[in-house]
Design a protein around this motif. Structure first.
Motif, PDB file in Angstrom:
ATOM      1  N   ALA A 138      30.963  37.780  47.446  1.00  0.00           N
ATOM      2  CA  ALA A 138      31.972  37.957  46.401  1.00  0.00           C
ATOM      3  C   ALA A 138      31.444  38.891  45.324  1.00  0.00           C
ATOM      4  O   ALA A 138      30.396  38.628  44.722  1.00  0.00           O
ATOM      5  CB  ALA A 138      32.357  36.619  45.787  1.00  0.00           C
ATOM      6  N   VAL A 139      32.159  39.984  45.088  1.00  0.00           N
ATOM      7  CA  VAL A 139      31.828  40.915  44.013  1.00  0.00           C
ATOM      8  C   VAL A 139      32.624  40.475  42.787  1.00  0.00           C
ATOM      9  O   VAL A 139      33.850  40.453  42.816  1.00  0.00           O
ATOM     10  CB  VAL A 139      32.195  42.364  44.388  1.00  0.00           C
ATOM     11  N   ALA A 140      31.915  40.095  41.731  1.00  0.00           N
ATOM     12  CA  ALA A 140      32.574  39.515  40.560  1.00  0.00           C
ATOM     13  C   ALA A 140      32.762  40.545  39.455  1.00  0.00           C
ATOM     14  O   ALA A 140      31.864  41.344  39.171  1.00  0.00           O
ATOM     15  CB  ALA A 140      31.772  38.330  40.043  1.00  0.00           C
ATOM     16  N   TYR A 141      33.940  40.496  38.827  1.00  0.00           N
ATOM     17  CA  TYR A 141      34.282  41.354  37.697  1.00  0.00           C
ATOM     18  C   TYR A 141      34.716  40.465  36.537  1.00  0.00           C
ATOM     19  O   TYR A 141      35.328  39.417  36.744  1.00  0.00           O
ATOM     20  CB  TYR A 141      35.449  42.279  38.040  1.00  0.00           C
ATOM     21  N   PHE A 142      34.421  40.910  35.308  1.00  0.00           N
ATOM     22  CA  PHE A 142      35.055  40.248  34.173  1.00  0.00           C
ATOM     23  C   PHE A 142      35.935  41.256  33.459  1.00  0.00           C
ATOM     24  O   PHE A 142      35.642  42.456  33.430  1.00  0.00           O
ATOM     25  CB  PHE A 142      34.038  39.596  33.221  1.00  0.00           C
ATOM     26  N   ALA A 143      37.027  40.762  32.921  1.00  0.00           N
ATOM     27  CA  ALA A 143      37.990  41.605  32.212  1.00  0.00           C
ATOM     28  C   ALA A 143      38.232  41.029  30.827  1.00  0.00           C
ATOM     29  O   ALA A 143      38.078  39.817  30.602  1.00  0.00           O
ATOM     30  CB  ALA A 143      39.303  41.694  32.990  1.00  0.00           C
ATOM     31  N   LEU A 144      38.604  41.905  29.888  1.00  0.00           N
ATOM     32  CA  LEU A 144      38.853  41.519  28.509  1.00  0.00           C
ATOM     33  C   LEU A 144      40.243  41.979  28.099  1.00  0.00           C
ATOM     34  O   LEU A 144      40.573  43.156  28.256  1.00  0.00           O
ATOM     35  CB  LEU A 144      37.820  42.151  27.573  1.00  0.00           C
ATOM     36  N   ILE A 145      41.046  41.064  27.556  1.00  0.00           N
ATOM     37  CA  ILE A 145      42.385  41.467  27.128  1.00  0.00           C
ATOM     38  C   ILE A 145      42.782  40.764  25.830  1.00  0.00           C
ATOM     39  O   ILE A 145      42.283  39.690  25.490  1.00  0.00           O
ATOM     40  CB  ILE A 145      43.461  41.170  28.202  1.00  0.00           C
ATOM     41  N   ASP A 146      43.665  41.406  25.101  1.00  0.00           N
ATOM     42  CA  ASP A 146      44.349  40.810  23.963  1.00  0.00           C
ATOM     43  C   ASP A 146      45.547  40.051  24.541  1.00  0.00           C
ATOM     44  O   ASP A 146      46.470  40.653  25.091  1.00  0.00           O
ATOM     45  CB  ASP A 146      44.785  41.918  23.000  1.00  0.00           C
ATOM     46  N   ILE A 147      45.527  38.737  24.434  1.00  0.00           N
ATOM     47  CA  ILE A 147      46.556  37.911  25.077  1.00  0.00           C
ATOM     48  C   ILE A 147      47.958  38.310  24.634  1.00  0.00           C
ATOM     49  O   ILE A 147      48.878  38.411  25.453  1.00  0.00           O
ATOM     50  CB  ILE A 147      46.299  36.416  24.793  1.00  0.00           C
ATOM     51  N   HIS A 148      48.150  38.549  23.347  1.00  0.00           N
ATOM     52  CA  HIS A 148      49.488  38.867  22.853  1.00  0.00           C
ATOM     53  C   HIS A 148      49.997  40.202  23.399  1.00  0.00           C
ATOM     54  O   HIS A 148      51.200  40.386  23.581  1.00  0.00           O
ATOM     55  CB  HIS A 148      49.487  38.890  21.324  1.00  0.00           C
ATOM     56  N   GLN A 149      49.090  41.107  23.671  1.00  0.00           N
ATOM     57  CA  GLN A 149      49.493  42.413  24.185  1.00  0.00           C
ATOM     58  C   GLN A 149      49.981  42.315  25.628  1.00  0.00           C
ATOM     59  O   GLN A 149      50.821  43.108  26.064  1.00  0.00           O
ATOM     60  CB  GLN A 149      48.315  43.386  24.100  1.00  0.00           C
ATOM     61  N   TYR A 150      49.461  41.328  26.377  1.00  0.00           N
ATOM     62  CA  TYR A 150      49.755  41.256  27.802  1.00  0.00           C
ATOM     63  C   TYR A 150      50.556  40.025  28.221  1.00  0.00           C
ATOM     64  O   TYR A 150      50.842  39.853  29.400  1.00  0.00           O
ATOM     65  CB  TYR A 150      48.446  41.274  28.609  1.00  0.00           C
ATOM     66  N   GLU A 151      50.930  39.157  27.290  1.00  0.00           N
ATOM     67  CA  GLU A 151      51.547  37.892  27.676  1.00  0.00           C
ATOM     68  C   GLU A 151      52.876  38.080  28.415  1.00  0.00           C
ATOM     69  O   GLU A 151      53.226  37.280  29.294  1.00  0.00           O
ATOM     70  CB  GLU A 151      51.735  36.982  26.456  1.00  0.00           C
ATOM     71  N   GLU A 152      53.615  39.148  28.109  1.00  0.00           N
ATOM     72  CA  GLU A 152      54.895  39.367  28.787  1.00  0.00           C
ATOM     73  C   GLU A 152      54.704  39.907  30.197  1.00  0.00           C
ATOM     74  O   GLU A 152      55.629  39.864  31.019  1.00  0.00           O
ATOM     75  CB  GLU A 152      55.754  40.330  27.971  1.00  0.00           C
TER      76      GLU A 152
ATOM     77  N   LYS B 240      47.881  45.329  34.495  1.00  0.00           N
ATOM     78  CA  LYS B 240      47.373  46.630  34.949  1.00  0.00           C
ATOM     79  C   LYS B 240      46.644  47.312  33.802  1.00  0.00           C
ATOM     80  O   LYS B 240      46.910  47.060  32.636  1.00  0.00           O
ATOM     81  CB  LYS B 240      48.528  47.536  35.424  1.00  0.00           C
ATOM     82  N   ASN B 241      45.717  48.198  34.179  1.00  0.00           N
ATOM     83  CA  ASN B 241      45.021  49.040  33.207  1.00  0.00           C
ATOM     84  C   ASN B 241      44.305  48.233  32.123  1.00  0.00           C
ATOM     85  O   ASN B 241      44.355  48.566  30.936  1.00  0.00           O
ATOM     86  CB  ASN B 241      46.007  50.019  32.550  1.00  0.00           C
ATOM     87  N   VAL B 242      43.644  47.133  32.529  1.00  0.00           N
ATOM     88  CA  VAL B 242      42.869  46.352  31.572  1.00  0.00           C
ATOM     89  C   VAL B 242      41.391  46.704  31.727  1.00  0.00           C
ATOM     90  O   VAL B 242      40.956  47.205  32.768  1.00  0.00           O
ATOM     91  CB  VAL B 242      43.073  44.834  31.780  1.00  0.00           C
ATOM     92  N   TYR B 243      40.620  46.436  30.668  1.00  0.00           N
ATOM     93  CA  TYR B 243      39.182  46.689  30.729  1.00  0.00           C
ATOM     94  C   TYR B 243      38.556  45.712  31.715  1.00  0.00           C
ATOM     95  O   TYR B 243      38.696  44.504  31.581  1.00  0.00           O
ATOM     96  CB  TYR B 243      38.560  46.501  29.346  1.00  0.00           C
ATOM     97  N   MET B 244      37.858  46.244  32.726  1.00  0.00           N
ATOM     98  CA  MET B 244      37.246  45.390  33.742  1.00  0.00           C
ATOM     99  C   MET B 244      35.900  45.976  34.145  1.00  0.00           C
ATOM    100  O   MET B 244      35.757  47.184  34.294  1.00  0.00           O
ATOM    101  CB  MET B 244      38.170  45.251  34.950  1.00  0.00           C
ATOM    102  N   GLU B 245      34.913  45.094  34.339  1.00  0.00           N
ATOM    103  CA  GLU B 245      33.549  45.533  34.610  1.00  0.00           C
ATOM    104  C   GLU B 245      32.896  44.647  35.668  1.00  0.00           C
ATOM    105  O   GLU B 245      32.951  43.424  35.580  1.00  0.00           O
ATOM    106  CB  GLU B 245      32.743  45.485  33.311  1.00  0.00           C
ATOM    107  N   GLN B 246      32.290  45.275  36.671  1.00  0.00           N
ATOM    108  CA  GLN B 246      31.561  44.530  37.699  1.00  0.00           C
ATOM    109  C   GLN B 246      30.238  44.039  37.122  1.00  0.00           C
ATOM    110  O   GLN B 246      29.552  44.781  36.423  1.00  0.00           O
ATOM    111  CB  GLN B 246      31.301  45.438  38.896  1.00  0.00           C
ATOM    112  N   PHE B 247      29.872  42.775  37.405  1.00  0.00           N
ATOM    113  CA  PHE B 247      28.628  42.283  36.813  1.00  0.00           C
ATOM    114  C   PHE B 247      27.682  41.596  37.795  1.00  0.00           C
ATOM    115  O   PHE B 247      26.481  41.496  37.535  1.00  0.00           O
ATOM    116  CB  PHE B 247      28.916  41.331  35.633  1.00  0.00           C
ATOM    117  N   LYS B 248      28.146  41.144  38.969  1.00  0.00           N
ATOM    118  CA  LYS B 248      27.224  40.476  39.883  1.00  0.00           C
ATOM    119  C   LYS B 248      27.878  40.291  41.250  1.00  0.00           C
ATOM    120  O   LYS B 248      29.096  40.201  41.364  1.00  0.00           O
ATOM    121  CB  LYS B 248      26.806  39.106  39.328  1.00  0.00           C
ATOM    122  N   VAL B 249      27.031  40.233  42.292  1.00  0.00           N
ATOM    123  CA  VAL B 249      27.471  39.855  43.631  1.00  0.00           C
ATOM    124  C   VAL B 249      26.965  38.450  43.915  1.00  0.00           C
ATOM    125  O   VAL B 249      25.771  38.166  43.757  1.00  0.00           O
ATOM    126  CB  VAL B 249      26.941  40.840  44.698  1.00  0.00           C
TER     127      VAL B 249
END
Length: 234
Positions: free
Chosen positions: A93-107, A70-79
């Motif tokens: 299909a509306v496509a989004y990409f998200a960016l996360i720090d794996i260690h912050q969210y692994e749990e 939840k609450n991760v950076y996510m951005e729509q980029f193409k249909v």
């Protein structure tokens, strides 16, 4: 309720391309598809938009459902709208990409759908047009990272310059010159040097830095020259 006459109904879905960084490598998060056709094959996180949802709401719901994130950076980029992209029904299909720090969210990753991280050069065969989606998301990520410090979304609160260089090299799948990268990075005015060092990577250790939030907006465009020859990546 009024309806437009003579119009065929079309399904609309969202698909989430999740990029993560573990401090060394950039990775892509995939799950096993839970619908036929292609049941059990590797897939992006996706699903249909409910009548009362916006695409953004659906993307956040689907991401949380599949991964617990939840609450991760996510951005729509193409249909993606090829008429034959889904063999069952006509689906946009509306496509989004998200960016996360794996260690912050692994749990937070849930075990229910067995999400798994893959290196960018070891991505398995994906269902439908999901490979095309990943390529498009990576192209958009490279474009934005060449202009702005968007990749800081993949980093912990404190980081070393070698870690940041490894991140950029992972996204662009190329090697940067160490001295030029460090010089250009420090010239942006966006980093604050800390007193502590990371002693795990080498005996000498590398100083930790953090993002200078107070000068973030005024220096936001300083990353334009950080990536050499950016045009070759787009």
């Amino acid at each position: 309720m009024h309806k437009y006459s003579g119009q065929q109904r079309i399904l609309v879905a969202v698909d989430c391309i999740i990029f993560g960084f573990d401090g060394v490598k950039v990775k892509l998060l995939l799950v096993k598809r839970r619908l036929a056709p292609e049941l059990g094959k590797w897939s992006l996180m996706g699903g249909f938009i409910n009548p009362t949802e916006s695409p953004e709401d659906a993307a956040n719901r689907i991401l949380e459902d599949y991964t617990g994130l939840k609450n991760v950076y996510m951005e729509q980029f193409k249909v993606f709208g090829d008429p034959n992209r889904d063999p069952v029904e006509r689906t946009l299909a509306v496509a989004y990409f998200a960016l996360i720090d794996i260690h912050q969210y692994e749990e937070q990753l849930t075990a229910e759908h067995s999400p798994e991280w893959f290196l960018l050069d070891e991505i398995p065969h994906l269902v439908f047009d999901h490979t095309e989606m990943v390529k498009g998301a990576l192209k958009q990520l490279r474009y934005k990272a060449a202009l702005h410090p968007i990749l800081f979304q993949l980093l912990p609160g404190k980081f070393t310059i070698p870690q940041l260089q490894a991140l950029y090299e992972g996204v662009y799948q190329t090697k940067f010159d160490d001295r030029n990268f460090s010089r250009k990075l420090l010239s942006t005015g966006l980093l604050v040097k800390l007193d502590e060092k990371d002693k795990l990577s080498s005996k000498k250790g590398a100083f930790y830095y953090k993002l200078d939030q107070s000068h973030y907006e005024e220096n936001f465009d300083k990353f334009l020259n950080l990536v050499p020859n950016p045009d070759k990546f787009f």
